[in-house]
Write an enzyme that holds these catalytic residues in place. Structure first.
Site, short mmCIF file in Angstrom:
data_model
loop_
_atom_site.label_atom_id
_atom_site.label_comp_id
_atom_site.label_asym_id
_atom_site.label_seq_id
_atom_site.Cartn_x
_atom_site.Cartn_y
_atom_site.Cartn_z
N TYR A 27 -7.19 17.71 7.11
CA TYR A 27 -6.49 17.88 8.39
C TYR A 27 -6.91 16.85 9.43
O TYR A 27 -6.10 16.03 9.89
CB TYR A 27 -6.74 19.31 8.88
CG TYR A 27 -6.36 19.58 10.32
CD1 TYR A 27 -5.16 19.10 10.85
CD2 TYR A 27 -7.18 20.35 11.13
CE1 TYR A 27 -4.80 19.38 12.16
CE2 TYR A 27 -6.83 20.64 12.44
CZ TYR A 27 -5.64 20.15 12.95
OH TYR A 27 -5.30 20.42 14.26
N THR A 50 -20.67 19.41 13.47
CA THR A 50 -20.18 20.68 14.01
C THR A 50 -21.11 21.18 15.11
O THR A 50 -22.32 20.98 15.05
CB THR A 50 -20.10 21.76 12.91
OG1 THR A 50 -19.74 23.01 13.51
CG2 THR A 50 -21.44 21.94 12.20
N TYR A 59 -23.40 26.89 6.71
CA TYR A 59 -22.52 25.80 7.14
C TYR A 59 -23.20 24.97 8.22
O TYR A 59 -23.36 23.75 8.09
CB TYR A 59 -21.19 26.37 7.65
CG TYR A 59 -20.35 25.34 8.37
CD1 TYR A 59 -19.99 24.15 7.75
CD2 TYR A 59 -19.91 25.56 9.68
CE1 TYR A 59 -19.21 23.19 8.42
CE2 TYR A 59 -19.14 24.62 10.35
CZ TYR A 59 -18.80 23.44 9.71
OH TYR A 59 -18.05 22.51 10.37
N ASN A 95 -13.52 23.66 17.42
CA ASN A 95 -12.21 23.88 16.81
C ASN A 95 -11.25 22.73 17.08
O ASN A 95 -10.84 22.51 18.22
CB ASN A 95 -11.60 25.18 17.36
CG ASN A 95 -12.44 26.39 17.03
OD1 ASN A 95 -12.64 26.73 15.88
ND2 ASN A 95 -12.95 27.04 18.07
#
Length: 326
Positions: A11, A117, A141, A170
């Site tokens: 993505y 992240t 994660y 996000n």
């Protein structure tokens, strides 16, 4: 530059590739298609279908295309799955990542932008989250992303490999050509839009008793094109230094109800909801500060409006109702 995008069929990777090509770079997309899509690879890019653990293919791609820098976006990224399958996350996010660094070292490629992240921070006590805040990941994660970041620091010291690590929550929205298409969707905005399109019956709200203005969780959403531009900006510092940057929405974040209400306005559709219990470990608010990257690199998001983000995602979904599987 000649740039290899690891995970470029995913993505965010597809939009990073698109933006790099628009800027005049030569791009090699390196992806196993384990979760990515061949149709998400820009036709102007070279494509190598291979896994990061395939040392021969990786070194061959770096040498053949005279790669000068790498943007690393190939990783597993589902929090819940990581708790149940930590071995998978250590193998794909750490072991495969180290294989990439070793290949870069051996092929004299000394620049890497790592798509990390903000889960490295865990559940911080203050918002918005700054780069100086402690790292305390609460799941494999976040832990594996942090482990790779720490490896980057040691590789820089030993092998002069410079890196920029970008931490965010996000990604959302779409470009004209590329959007979000997952076999098992877990992200709020596409789930809400699927409910608007009638491909799912409703959207579950996990808890409506939080200490927030509308009692639902608040999260950070950044348009995927703005994220791509940040990755490209980060390439520019690697001739001089390494750094870590947060990427945030630049405001107070958006609540679950705010996302749903905005999607109703954008789509003009009914979106049914149901309230369920809180998910274990869900903080009331998670928002990252992007002050450092704004100050040092001049990053200025152009699409940082929730309506714009949702509209772009809805437009892409309307053109591709089956995602990349059609």
């Amino acid at each position: 530059m000649n740039i290899l995008v690891a995970g470029g069929a995913g993505y965010i990777g597809s939009v990073v590739t698109e933006e790099l090509l628009n800027d005049g770079h030569d791009v090699v997309v390196y992806d196993s298609l384990y979760k990515g899509h061949r149709a998400a690879v820009d036709r102007r890019a070279e494509f190598v279908r291979a896994d990061l653990v395939d040392s021969e293919a990786l070194r061959g791609a770096l040498k053949q295309h005279q790669i000068e820098a790498v943007i690393h976006m190939a990783a597993d990224s589902l929090v819940g799955e990581s708790v149940g399958q930590p071995a998978k996350y250590y193998r794909n996010n750490v072991v495969a990542g180290l294989n990439l660094l070793d290949a870069m070292r051996d092929c004299d490629v000394r620049k890497i932008v790592f798509s990390s992240t903000a889960a490295t921070y865990g559940e911080p006590d203050k918002q918005p989250i700054e780069e100086s805040d402690p790292n305390a990941p609460t799941n494999p994660y976040g832990e594996t992303k942090l482990a790779f970041e720490r490896a980057l620091a040691w590789y820089e010291r030993a092998y002069e490999l410079r890196y920029a690590s970008l931490r965010y929550f996000n990604a959302a929205g779409a470009s004209e050509r590329f959007g979000e298409s997952h076999e098992f969707e877990t992200h709020l905005i596409p789930l809400v839009l699927q409910a608007a399109a009638g491909t799912r019956p409703d959207v579950q709200i996990y808890g409506d008793d939080y200490s927030t203005p509308d009692r639902t969780c608040i999260r950070d959403y950044v348009h995927v094109i703005d994220l791509a531009r940040a990755h490209i900006l980060a390439l520019g510092i690697l001739g001089e230094r390494s750094s870590i940057y947060n990427l945030g929405c630049g405001g107070d974040g958006y609540s679950v109800k705010e996302v749903i209400d905005t999607a109703r306005e954008v789509t003009g559709r009914q979106i049914n909801t149901r309230v369920g219990p809180r998910r274990a470990g869900d903080p009331a608010m998670l928002v990252a500060s992007s002050e450092k990257i704004r100050r040092e690199l001049g990053w200025e998001p152009k699409f940082q409006d929730l309506r714009v983000i949702i509209q772009s995602a809805w437009d892409w979904m309307s053109r591709h109702p089956q995602g990349y599987s059609e």
